[in-house]
Design an enzyme around this catalytic site. Structure first.
Site, PDB file in Angstrom:
ATOM      1  N   TYR A 296       1.066   0.028  15.127  1.00 23.69           N
ATOM      2  CA  TYR A 296       0.066  -0.207  14.103  1.00 23.69           C
ATOM      3  C   TYR A 296       0.347   0.635  12.864  1.00 23.69           C
ATOM      4  O   TYR A 296       0.478   1.839  12.920  1.00 23.69           O
ATOM      5  CB  TYR A 296      -1.345   0.104  14.610  1.00 23.69           C
TER       6      TYR A 296
ATOM      7  N   HIS B 243      -8.172   5.255   2.731  1.00 20.80           N
ATOM      8  CA  HIS B 243      -7.602   3.914   2.469  1.00 20.80           C
ATOM      9  C   HIS B 243      -8.571   3.121   1.598  1.00 20.80           C
ATOM     10  O   HIS B 243      -9.091   2.082   2.003  1.00 20.80           O
ATOM     11  CB  HIS B 243      -7.364   3.188   3.786  1.00 20.80           C
TER      12      HIS B 243
ATOM     13  N   ASP C 147      -7.935  -7.327   0.876  1.00 20.12           N
ATOM     14  CA  ASP C 147      -7.651  -6.043   1.526  1.00 20.12           C
ATOM     15  C   ASP C 147      -8.467  -5.932   2.803  1.00 20.12           C
ATOM     16  O   ASP C 147      -9.542  -6.512   2.921  1.00 20.12           O
ATOM     17  CB  ASP C 147      -7.970  -4.876   0.582  1.00 20.12           C
ATOM     18  N   LYS C 148      -7.914  -5.169   3.748  1.00 24.12           N
ATOM     19  CA  LYS C 148      -8.513  -4.930   5.068  1.00 24.12           C
ATOM     20  C   LYS C 148      -8.642  -6.209   5.879  1.00 24.12           C
ATOM     21  O   LYS C 148      -9.607  -6.442   6.590  1.00 24.12           O
ATOM     22  CB  LYS C 148      -9.889  -4.245   4.936  1.00 24.12           C
TER      23      LYS C 148
ATOM     24  N   ASP D  34      -4.126  -1.481  -2.051  1.00 24.01           N
ATOM     25  CA  ASP D  34      -2.900  -2.265  -2.238  1.00 24.01           C
ATOM     26  C   ASP D  34      -2.575  -2.524  -3.697  1.00 24.01           C
ATOM     27  O   ASP D  34      -3.406  -3.063  -4.438  1.00 24.01           O
ATOM     28  CB  ASP D  34      -3.028  -3.613  -1.520  1.00 24.01           C
TER      29      ASP D  34
ATOM     30  N   ASP E  70       0.878  -1.167   0.000  1.00 25.60           N
ATOM     31  CA  ASP E  70       0.000   0.000   0.000  1.00 25.60           C
ATOM     32  C   ASP E  70       0.917   1.219   0.000  1.00 25.60           C
ATOM     33  O   ASP E  70       1.627   1.455   0.978  1.00 25.60           O
ATOM     34  CB  ASP E  70      -0.880  -0.056   1.258  1.00 25.60           C
TER      35      ASP E  70
ATOM     36  N   SER F  97      -5.443 -30.985 -12.522  1.00 22.92           N
ATOM     37  CA  SER F  97      -4.692 -32.235 -12.711  1.00 22.92           C
ATOM     38  C   SER F  97      -3.675 -32.512 -11.595  1.00 22.92           C
ATOM     39  O   SER F  97      -2.483 -32.302 -11.746  1.00 22.92           O
ATOM     40  CB  SER F  97      -4.020 -32.286 -14.090  1.00 22.92           C
TER      41      SER F  97
ATOM     42  N   TYR G 243      -3.579   9.691  -0.200  1.00 18.72           N
ATOM     43  CA  TYR G 243      -3.574   9.485   1.237  1.00 18.72           C
ATOM     44  C   TYR G 243      -2.595   8.376   1.643  1.00 18.72           C
ATOM     45  O   TYR G 243      -2.538   7.330   1.011  1.00 18.72           O
ATOM     46  CB  TYR G 243      -4.987   9.171   1.755  1.00 18.72           C
TER      47      TYR G 243
ATOM     48  N   LYS H 266      -3.324  -3.066   8.381  1.00 25.30           N
ATOM     49  CA  LYS H 266      -3.380  -4.523   8.402  1.00 25.30           C
ATOM     50  C   LYS H 266      -2.487  -5.054   7.296  1.00 25.30           C
ATOM     51  O   LYS H 266      -2.058  -4.321   6.415  1.00 25.30           O
ATOM     52  CB  LYS H 266      -4.817  -4.995   8.208  1.00 25.30           C
ATOM     53  N   ASP H 267      -2.237  -6.333   7.337  1.00 24.29           N
ATOM     54  CA  ASP H 267      -1.220  -6.903   6.463  1.00 24.29           C
ATOM     55  C   ASP H 267      -1.911  -7.649   5.348  1.00 24.29           C
ATOM     56  O   ASP H 267      -1.829  -8.862   5.250  1.00 24.29           O
ATOM     57  CB  ASP H 267      -0.336  -7.803   7.298  1.00 24.29           C
TER      58      ASP H 267
HETATM   59  C1  F6R Z   1      -7.362  -0.450   7.901  1.00 24.95           C
HETATM   60  C2  F6R Z   1      -7.280   0.813   7.196  1.00 24.95           C
HETATM   61  C3  F6R Z   1      -8.259   1.884   7.493  1.00 24.95           C
HETATM   62  C4  F6R Z   1      -7.644   2.926   8.405  1.00 24.95           C
HETATM   63  C5  F6R Z   1      -8.661   4.022   8.757  1.00 24.95           C
HETATM   64  C6  F6R Z   1      -8.039   5.157   9.568  1.00 24.95           C
HETATM   65  O1  F6R Z   1      -6.370  -1.333   7.476  1.00 24.95           O
HETATM   66  O2  F6R Z   1      -6.409   1.023   6.380  1.00 24.95           O
HETATM   67  O3  F6R Z   1      -9.439   1.355   8.016  1.00 24.95           O
HETATM   68  O4  F6R Z   1      -7.171   2.341   9.587  1.00 24.95           O
HETATM   69  O5  F6R Z   1      -9.185   4.593   7.571  1.00 24.95           O
HETATM   70  O6  F6R Z   1      -6.956   5.648   8.875  1.00 24.95           O
HETATM   71  P1  F6R Z   1      -6.076   6.881   9.370  1.00 24.95           P
HETATM   72  O7  F6R Z   1      -5.615   6.550  10.752  1.00 24.95           O
HETATM   73  O8  F6R Z   1      -4.963   6.933   8.369  1.00 24.95           O
HETATM   74  O9  F6R Z   1      -6.973   8.090   9.314  1.00 24.95           O
HETATM   75 MG    MG Z   2      -3.802   2.325   3.278  1.00 22.63          MG
HETATM   76 MG    MG Z   3      -4.816  -2.354   2.231  1.00 15.41          MG
END
Ligand code: F6R
Ligand code: MG
Ligand code: MG
Length: 383
Positions: free
Chosen positions: A232, A23, A136-137, A58, A16, A246, A95, A235-236
């Site tokens: 933090y 996100h 994702d997520k 991602d 990402d 086959s 972002y 997430k991964d």
């Molecule tokens: C979870 C994710 C999003 C952010 C959320 C807050 O993996 O990427 O849910 O955690 O949008 O993001 P910030 O802290 O960057 O405002």
């Molecule tokens: Mg992100």
């Molecule tokens: Mg992601």
């Protein structure tokens, strides 16, 4: 790690590096920037072929080559692609630009630097069908349940009963992400031991599946960003490669495992359980409560290193009902608000604000006679 050039390696490396409107969704210009770098790498003969795509925030670099897994040149190419994409992301003011690149310098391997990596080296069969699942997520262990179903559950995979080449079962390599240990468990013989581990999704992740004759069948990225960075980061969001047909599960058996939108950890702020919704490329973006967690599936054939495809595996009416069910589960889970089991348990909230809240309230807790002396094991406590 190179095999000497006879085998084909499929490398999926993801990161990402910033997205539009939160996100939410990678910007096409960042995908273009990454593609340009990979095209250059293909021209130089570092990789044989590539395909760049995204799910949510991602970017996914799907690459084929003959250099084996963990190849420094392939990893460096991927790192450069993410760097270029990041500089576009910064120009556009996207972002969280550069979010997953935890280091400024490349040191021979992207593992441990932030990007997620799934690589499989194999002798190409005359026809080599593969599926690549990208989520994702959520986190790598989100694939524990589908992998179990694909490679160990005859109610999902008819081939385990019917296909003589699959009948003896598969070997699962399970990682303990806390201790940095791995164990191989053979199915069907050790099915219950396998389930005892992989049901603990916060700690154990299926990394590889092999056929009993040693043929690699599947691999999952296992990086956990918070365990790398100590805080933090996000997430991964995992990727997984599955070889098909086959002697391996049929495409339809691999897809069948996603017909149940099981609950996975991730979603909003990486802190909530929610259903894993299988989607096609047109829905590969995060919306409601930054989700719900989604999985994209692309199918390819690999011929002499060439990537033929993709086909958008979940972009089909047969998965409409699963999506509807996932939306309904999302509704149900959301109504719990900040309560468990929608919100993750305290062990998994370690890298969020929860420890700060507890610390702030520390002095305000006073003794209270419960009427008994609770026996609590140290590791059960959130410190
Ligand atoms: C979870 C994710 C999003 C952010 C959320 C807050 O993996 O990427 O849910 O955690 O949008 O993001 P910030 O802290 O960057 O405002
Ligand atoms: Mg992100
Ligand atoms: Mg992601």
């Amino acid at each position: 790690m190179s095999s000497g050039g006879t085998k084909t390696t499929l490398s999926v490396i993801k990161a990402d590096i910033g997205s539009i409107a939160g996100h939410h969704k990678a910007h096409p210009d960042t995908l273009l920037a990454a593609s340009r770098v990979l095209a250059e790498g293909k021209k130089k003969g570092i990789i044989a072929d590539f395909y760049v795509t995204a799910i949510g925030d991602d970017i996914q670099l799907i690459m084929t080559h003959f250099r084996g897994v963990n190849d420094p040149q392939v990893h460096e190419l991927a790192w450069s692609a993410f760097k270029e994409a990041t500089s576009v992301a910064k120009d556009l003011g996207l972002y969280a630009a550069g979010q997953d690149l935890l280091s400024d310098t490349f040191s021979g391997n992207v593992r441990g630097l932030g990007p997620g990596v799934a690589e499989l080296e194999f002798n190409e069969r005359p026809s080599e069908p593969v599926a690549i699942f990208m989520a994702d997520k959520t986190e790598p262990s989100a694939f524990n349940l589908p992998l179990y179903k694909i490679f160990a559950d005859p109610f999902n995979t008819a081939g385990l009963v019917i296909d003589p080449k699959m009948h003896s079962g598969f070997v699962f390599t399970v990682l303990d992400l806390y201790e940095g240990k791995a164990v191989d468990l053979s199915t069907p013989e050790e099915l219950y031991d396998l389930l005892a581990l992989i049901g603990t999704t916060s700690r154990y992740v299926i990394k590889y599946v092999h056929r009993k004759d040693g043929e690699p069948a599947a691999v999952v990225s296992s990086e956990r960003l918070n365990l790398i960075a100590g805080k933090y980061i996000g997430k991964d969001d995992p990727v997984m490669i599955v070889r098909l047909q086959s002697g391996f599960p049929a495409l339809g058996e691999a897809l069948e495992a996603f017909s149940f939108p099981h609950l996975v950890a991730g979603w909003m702020r990486g802190s909530h359980f929610g259903p894993l919704m299988p989607v096609g490329l047109k829905d590969a973006k995060m919306t409601r409560f930054d989700g719900p967690p989604r999985v994209l599936g692309l199918g390819f054939n690999i011929k002499a290193g060439r990537l033929v495809g993709p086909t958008d595996l979940f972009d089909d009416v047969a998965f409409d009902e699963v999506r509807r069910q996932a939306a309904e589960i999302a509704d149900y889970m959301r109504r719990h608000g900040p309560f468990m089991p929608h919100r993750l348990g305290p062990e998994e909230m370690e890298y969020t604000t929860l420890p700060d809240v507890l610390k702030r309230l520390e002095g305000r807790f006073r003794p209270f006679d419960l009427g008994y002396r609770p026996i609590v094991k140290h590791e059960d406590l959130l410190e």
